[in-house]
Scaffold this active site. Sequence first.
Site, PDB file in Angstrom:
ATOM      1  N   ALA A  87       0.656  22.591  44.287  1.00 29.68           N
ATOM      2  CA  ALA A  87       0.137  23.256  45.478  1.00 29.68           C
ATOM      3  C   ALA A  87       1.223  23.335  46.538  1.00 29.68           C
ATOM      4  O   ALA A  87       2.164  22.534  46.548  1.00 29.68           O
ATOM      5  CB  ALA A  87      -1.077  22.504  46.026  1.00 29.68           C
ATOM      6  N   ASP A  88       1.066  24.315  47.421  1.00 36.66           N
ATOM      7  CA  ASP A  88       1.972  24.425  48.559  1.00 36.66           C
ATOM      8  C   ASP A  88       1.194  24.931  49.763  1.00 36.66           C
ATOM      9  O   ASP A  88       0.309  25.777  49.625  1.00 36.66           O
ATOM     10  CB  ASP A  88       3.133  25.371  48.266  1.00 36.66           C
ATOM     11  CG  ASP A  88       4.187  25.304  49.361  1.00 36.66           C
ATOM     12  OD1 ASP A  88       4.995  24.342  49.327  1.00 36.66           O
ATOM     13  OD2 ASP A  88       4.202  26.167  50.260  1.00 36.66           O
ATOM     14  N   THR A  89       1.532  24.393  50.929  1.00 34.47           N
ATOM     15  CA  THR A  89       0.830  24.750  52.156  1.00 34.47           C
ATOM     16  C   THR A  89       1.804  25.348  53.164  1.00 34.47           C
ATOM     17  O   THR A  89       2.862  24.771  53.418  1.00 34.47           O
ATOM     18  CB  THR A  89       0.143  23.512  52.766  1.00 34.47           C
ATOM     19  OG1 THR A  89      -0.790  22.982  51.814  1.00 34.47           O
ATOM     20  CG2 THR A  89      -0.588  23.864  54.047  1.00 34.47           C
ATOM     21  N   ALA A 120      -1.781  27.455  48.514  1.00 29.56           N
ATOM     22  CA  ALA A 120      -1.812  28.076  47.192  1.00 29.56           C
ATOM     23  C   ALA A 120      -1.776  26.998  46.127  1.00 29.56           C
ATOM     24  O   ALA A 120      -1.140  25.957  46.298  1.00 29.56           O
ATOM     25  CB  ALA A 120      -0.625  29.011  47.015  1.00 29.56           C
ATOM     26  N   LYS A 126       6.904  25.048  41.836  1.00 25.93           N
ATOM     27  CA  LYS A 126       6.687  23.604  41.689  1.00 25.93           C
ATOM     28  C   LYS A 126       6.038  23.277  40.340  1.00 25.93           C
ATOM     29  O   LYS A 126       6.429  22.306  39.682  1.00 25.93           O
ATOM     30  CB  LYS A 126       5.808  23.088  42.825  1.00 25.93           C
ATOM     31  CG  LYS A 126       6.482  23.043  44.184  1.00 25.93           C
ATOM     32  CD  LYS A 126       5.503  22.579  45.252  1.00 25.93           C
ATOM     33  CE  LYS A 126       6.141  22.504  46.616  1.00 25.93           C
ATOM     34  NZ  LYS A 126       5.170  22.059  47.654  1.00 25.93           N
TER      35      LYS A 126
END
Length: 212
Positions: free
Chosen positions: A78-80, A115, A56
Amino acid sequence: MASRPDLILASASPRRLALLNQIGIEPEHLVPAHVDETPEKAELPRKLAQRLADLKALTAQHKARSAGYGANALVLAADTVVAVGRRILPKAETMEEASACLRLLSGRSHRVFTAMTLLTPSGAKRQRLVETRIRFKRLSTKEMEAYLASAEWRDKAGGYAIQGIAGAFVVKLSGSYSAVVGLPLTETATLLAGEGYPVHFNWLNQSSLSGV
């Protein structure tokens, strides 16, 4: 004195923007980065979260620079990922997916990995990964049906949003609440401050704004 870097948030998420605003940060640019979030074969949840955050950030940086701006900007992504053991739960798109997630989470513990990737103008890449453990109460059929009817689950990792109605399901949380919402604030502030972004600039005005 060198000018401070701009900040690009590589997200269209109103939750992540609201979290940044909570600690006095307003990104100069919002650049949504739509990427393929399909896990690779046998990919672990934490690896998926970090890979997608990296992707991203790179995608948003490329979009910004192709549009003629962002050469001197920090890019934050960010990624969840929600997981039960090694099983990665989807971002629920249908009621069937959301129902399956709720049944799996009911009465048990799961982990949420968030992250972050910060790309700097010099080409450096800073990463953080935060793991939070959550336990849900045992959900009744009535509770699950009511939650599904709310449609709050739509496009949410694991089929729920902790900052909404599903907060009533949480028996225990160990880790970062803000990371579960979408952005761990302690780590975000530390990363940005470490790269010269004036994280604390607007804090000086909070007392007057709040009437203290």
